[in-house]
Each structure stands twice: as C-alpha cells, then as structure tokens.
Design a protein around this motif. Structure first.
Motif, short mmCIF file in Angstrom:
data_model
loop_
_atom_site.label_atom_id
_atom_site.label_comp_id
_atom_site.label_asym_id
_atom_site.label_seq_id
_atom_site.Cartn_x
_atom_site.Cartn_y
_atom_site.Cartn_z
N ILE A 257 0.92 -1.12 -0.02
CA ILE A 257 0.04 -0.20 -0.03
C ILE A 257 0.91 1.29 -0.07
CG2 ILE A 257 -1.55 1.23 1.28
CD1 ILE A 257 -2.63 -1.33 2.54
N ASP A 258 0.66 2.14 -1.06
CA ASP A 258 1.55 3.40 -1.15
C ASP A 258 0.94 4.52 -0.47
OD1 ASP A 258 3.36 5.23 -1.95
OD2 ASP A 258 3.03 4.90 -3.98
N LEU A 259 1.49 4.83 0.72
CA LEU A 259 0.63 5.73 1.48
C LEU A 259 0.91 7.12 1.01
CD1 LEU A 259 1.42 4.65 5.16
CD2 LEU A 259 -0.85 4.57 3.95
N ASN A 260 2.05 7.26 -0.05
CA ASN A 260 2.27 8.61 -0.57
C ASN A 260 0.83 9.22 -1.50
OD1 ASN A 260 5.06 9.03 -0.09
ND2 ASN A 260 5.53 7.32 -1.31
N ALA A 261 0.14 8.15 -1.98
CA ALA A 261 -0.85 8.38 -2.69
C ALA A 261 -2.21 8.95 -1.88
CB ALA A 261 -1.37 7.38 -3.48
N TYR A 262 -2.15 9.13 -0.58
CA TYR A 262 -3.15 9.21 0.40
C TYR A 262 -2.76 10.59 1.01
CZ TYR A 262 -4.78 4.52 0.51
OH TYR A 262 -5.39 3.24 0.30
N GLU B 123 -4.42 9.59 -12.12
CA GLU B 123 -3.95 8.45 -12.60
C GLU B 123 -4.96 7.45 -12.89
OE1 GLU B 123 -1.02 5.81 -14.01
OE2 GLU B 123 -1.43 8.15 -14.32
N ILE B 124 -5.65 7.41 -11.88
CA ILE B 124 -6.76 6.42 -11.70
C ILE B 124 -7.89 6.48 -12.66
CG2 ILE B 124 -8.58 5.51 -10.04
CD1 ILE B 124 -6.62 5.96 -7.51
N ASP C 232 -1.90 -2.31 -9.22
CA ASP C 232 -1.92 -3.41 -9.87
C ASP C 232 -2.63 -3.24 -11.51
OD1 ASP C 232 -1.15 -5.13 -7.75
OD2 ASP C 232 -3.24 -5.13 -6.84
N GLU C 233 -2.53 -4.02 -12.19
CA GLU C 233 -3.25 -4.07 -13.50
C GLU C 233 -4.77 -4.24 -13.72
OE1 GLU C 233 -1.81 -6.87 -16.43
OE2 GLU C 233 0.29 -6.48 -15.97
N TYR C 234 -5.14 -3.18 -14.58
CA TYR C 234 -6.71 -2.95 -14.47
C TYR C 234 -7.26 -4.18 -15.01
CZ TYR C 234 -6.58 1.45 -12.07
OH TYR C 234 -6.42 2.28 -11.02
N PRO C 235 -8.62 -4.67 -14.94
CA PRO C 235 -9.20 -5.36 -15.90
C PRO C 235 -9.51 -4.64 -17.29
CG PRO C 235 -10.35 -5.59 -13.91
CD PRO C 235 -9.23 -4.56 -13.60
N MET C 236 -9.44 -5.26 -18.38
CA MET C 236 -9.75 -4.21 -19.65
C MET C 236 -10.62 -4.80 -20.10
SD MET C 236 -6.81 -2.49 -19.36
CE MET C 236 -6.84 -1.68 -20.92
N GLU D 228 -17.24 -12.25 -8.99
CA GLU D 228 -15.85 -12.78 -8.84
C GLU D 228 -15.34 -11.82 -7.95
OE1 GLU D 228 -11.86 -14.26 -11.31
OE2 GLU D 228 -13.91 -13.22 -12.26
N PHE D 229 -14.90 -12.05 -6.62
CA PHE D 229 -14.19 -11.11 -5.78
C PHE D 229 -12.84 -11.32 -5.99
CE2 PHE D 229 -18.26 -11.09 -3.60
CZ PHE D 229 -18.61 -9.82 -3.55
N LYS D 230 -12.09 -10.29 -5.93
CA LYS D 230 -10.47 -10.52 -6.02
C LYS D 230 -9.82 -9.34 -5.37
CE LYS D 230 -10.21 -12.00 -10.93
NZ LYS D 230 -9.81 -11.57 -12.32
N GLU D 231 -8.49 -9.63 -4.64
CA GLU D 231 -7.54 -8.58 -4.00
C GLU D 231 -7.19 -7.73 -5.23
OE1 GLU D 231 -4.33 -8.29 -0.61
OE2 GLU D 231 -5.23 -10.23 -1.24
N HIS D 232 -7.27 -6.22 -4.91
CA HIS D 232 -6.70 -5.77 -6.08
C HIS D 232 -6.34 -4.06 -5.63
CE1 HIS D 232 -6.93 -2.49 -9.52
NE2 HIS D 232 -6.29 -3.71 -10.07
N ASN D 233 -5.05 -3.49 -5.88
CA ASN D 233 -4.88 -2.13 -5.34
C ASN D 233 -4.81 -1.15 -6.50
OD1 ASN D 233 -3.06 0.02 -4.62
ND2 ASN D 233 -1.64 -1.09 -3.61
#
Length: 258
Positions: free
Chosen positions: A18-23, A216-217, A191-195, A182-187
């Motif tokens: 987890i990148d706290l710089n982004a918060y 960026e998001i 992480d790569e985004y579903p396309m 379908e549940f998945k862990e994702h940052n």
C-alpha cells in the motif's frame, strides 16, 4: 513519539504494497497515529514491528486504513438512471453479457446491487461482475453476503423479497446472486486493471487520494473501458478534467469513454 513518517511509509509499502504517498498525508497520519496509540505503541517503528509479527494486528491495520462505508443502492436516484438509461444503452450496443467491474467494492453491497439491477434486463446466467478491493477482510465479508437491515434499506422491495433471506437480525444474499460476482484482491494504485470493460463502478473512494493519484486512476479507468463504455462515480466526487481524460459527461456521475 510518532516521527519519521517517510520511513514508516516505506516500511508499510514493503509490508503491504500500500503506497501511503498517494493518500492525503494529514488525514491519513491522524488515522494511523490514533490506531497505533490504541494498540499501546509509542512510535512508528514499534507499530511496524507489531503488525509485522501479529497477523491479526496486520489485518486490523489494513482494515482501518481502507474506507469501508457501503450500502446497497446508495443514492437511489443514480441507480434509477443506471437502470433506465445506462443499462439499456449498453445492452443495445454490446449485447447481454456486459463486462462490469466494481472497483473498491468494500463489503460487496455495490457488486450485488449491480447484479440485482442488471437482473431486470438480462438473465442471471448472463451476469458476471468483477469485484475488487485492497482489503482482504472486507472481501471475506462480501463473500459471506450477510448484511444488516440498514445496509439493504434502499433495495427495491421486489428485489429484496426475491434475493434476500432473513437470518436472525441479518439478511443473507441469495447464492444465485453470489455466483454472479468474482471477488479479487486489487490495489488501484499498483495492480493491472481489468481491460475491455463496458461499465466500471467506483464510488466514494477516489476522494481519499491526492489530485495526482486521482488523475492517474481516472486515466487508467478510461484505458480499461471499451469505446462508449461508462464510468459511474460517487456523489462526493467530480472529474474536473474529464475532457482531457477522454470522457464525455452523460449525467452528473456517469462518464462515457470518447
């Protein structure tokens, strides 16, 4: 003494990715300092050592860090717009098997709401929602599918009767709805985004990030959508530079990929 937040951020990234710089720093430091103090820690180093060796405290930290305020059909008027305007257009253009991503899905209220809303238009056998969150604990809660009365208050009565069973004071979502998600862990930051998504739903989460991280998001969401796909954001959010990010504004909280 809670000093050297820069080192703490690096230690946390090594432990959790987890990148706290982004918060937003002020808000996040206040939350973290409060939790560390509650656990009897006097410094960031002590707290890092605690969550490194204690799995329960590690999970507590991640759970506390992530924002888990969720309910079914939150802001019902927006869900009505999704039901009456967005879904019919997407189905007409892309067919019955839409690729839908519920990003930062928290305890599952949102992806399960999407399944129920879509079930008014297509059979459940056509519905598959990808639901992601950074927090393992909320994903476990989501998979359990057990909610209190307040959480499901805004669910339309016919859907409530059809897809929920009362268990004590709680309500359990039906297995047929569960099977559609379908549940998945994702940052979102790493992480790569579903396309090739036709619809992405990410509501009331991005507000907690810095302006740079938000841009960026939203840029990545645009890339993850097919042309004319739709992004549905929260009522507390706005995309200021939506044109520069290749979005067309459909309605207050719905943005179409140009």
């Amino acid at each position: 003494m809670f000093a050297d937040y820069e080192k703490f951020k690096k230690d946390i990234y090594a432990l959790t990715t987890i990148d706290l710089n982004a918060y937003k720093e002020k808000q996040m430091r206040r939350r973290i300092d409060s939790l560390a103090t509650k656990n009897g820690m006097a410094s960031y180093d002590e707290y890092v050592n605690l969550i490194r060796r204690d799995k329960e405290k590690f999970e507590q930290f991640v759970n506390f860090l992530t924002i888990n305020v969720s309910e079914f059909y939150r802001n019902p008027d927006q869900w009505e717009f999704l039901d009456k305007k967005v879904f019919p257009k997407l189905i007409q253009k892309f067919g019955k098997s839409l690729r839908v991503w519920s990003a930062a899905c928290s305890t599952g209220d949102e992806p399960y709401s999407l399944v129920m809303a879509l079930s008014r238009h297509v059979p459940l056998s056509n519905i598959h929602i990808i639901a992601t969150d950074i927090d393992k604990q909320v994903l476990d809660k989501a998979r359990a599918g057990l909610y209190n009365e307040k959480s499901i208050a805004a669910v339309p009565e016919d859907l409530k009767a059809k897809y929920f069973t009362k268990v004590g004071a709680s309500y359990k979502i039906s297995d047929e709805v569960k099977r559609c998600v379908e549940f998945k862990e994702h940052n979102l930051l790493k992480d790569e985004y579903p396309m090739s998504c036709h619809l992405i739903v990410c509501r009331n989460v991005v507000i907690y990030f810095t302006e740079e991280a938000k841009q960026e998001i939203y840029r990545k969401f645009n890339q993850a959508l097919v042309k004319d796909g739709v992004l549905f954001i929260g009522s507390t959010e706005q995309i200021l530079d939506y044109r520069g990010l290749n979005f067309i504004r459909n309605e207050s909280f719905f943005f179409q990929k140009g």
